[in-house]
Design a protein around this motif. Structure first.
Motif, PDB file in Angstrom:
ATOM      1  N   GLY A  22      34.032  27.898  24.235  1.00 20.87           N
ATOM      2  CA  GLY A  22      34.222  26.691  24.015  1.00 20.87           C
ATOM      3  C   GLY A  22      32.829  27.464  23.458  1.00 20.87           C
ATOM      4  N   ARG A  23      32.440  25.083  22.690  1.00 19.48           N
ATOM      5  CA  ARG A  23      31.940  24.619  22.579  1.00 19.48           C
ATOM      6  C   ARG A  23      30.484  24.034  23.833  1.00 19.48           C
ATOM      7  NH1 ARG A  23      32.703  20.047  18.721  1.00 19.48           N
ATOM      8  NH2 ARG A  23      33.184  21.426  16.791  1.00 19.48           N
ATOM      9  N   ARG A  36      31.398  31.370  21.210  1.00 18.50           N
ATOM     10  CA  ARG A  36      31.654  30.837  20.974  1.00 18.50           C
ATOM     11  C   ARG A  36      33.757  30.659  20.925  1.00 18.50           C
ATOM     12  NH1 ARG A  36      28.126  29.127  16.075  1.00 18.50           N
ATOM     13  NH2 ARG A  36      26.514  28.288  16.615  1.00 18.50           N
ATOM     14  N   SER A  37      33.845  31.709  20.045  1.00 16.32           N
ATOM     15  CA  SER A  37      35.260  32.242  20.845  1.00 16.32           C
ATOM     16  C   SER A  37      35.686  32.931  22.544  1.00 16.32           C
ATOM     17  CB  SER A  37      35.825  33.568  20.249  1.00 16.32           C
ATOM     18  OG  SER A  37      35.399  34.826  20.546  1.00 16.32           O
TER      19      SER A  37
END
Length: 68
Positions: free
Chosen positions: A23-24, A19-20
């Motif tokens: 991204g999504r 996630r970091s």
């Protein structure tokens, strides 16, 4: 390794990194090993909203490292 150990590793490392850093819209890729396809693990993936790439079982042409 069993499903519970695999889940612990992914929970501590994969979720935060994916996630970091990506991204999504990132996809998680794994093969159809029994620990990856257990009901316990599939429920965990669904609860954490992880997008998993569809992977046909025993399909060697999709493994790029096998042909190096």
């Amino acid at each position: 390794m069993e499903s519970y150990m695999y889940k612990d590793i992914l929970e501590k490392e994969m979720l935060s990194s994916g996630r970091s850093q990506m991204g999504r819209g990132w996809l998680f890729q794994q093969d159809n090993n029994p620990k990856h396809s257990s009901h316990f693990f599939k429920d965990w993936i669904a609860q954490h909203r992880v997008n998993v790439m569809t992977w046909p079982s025993q399909y060697p042409d999709l493994n790029p490292f096998e042909h190096l």
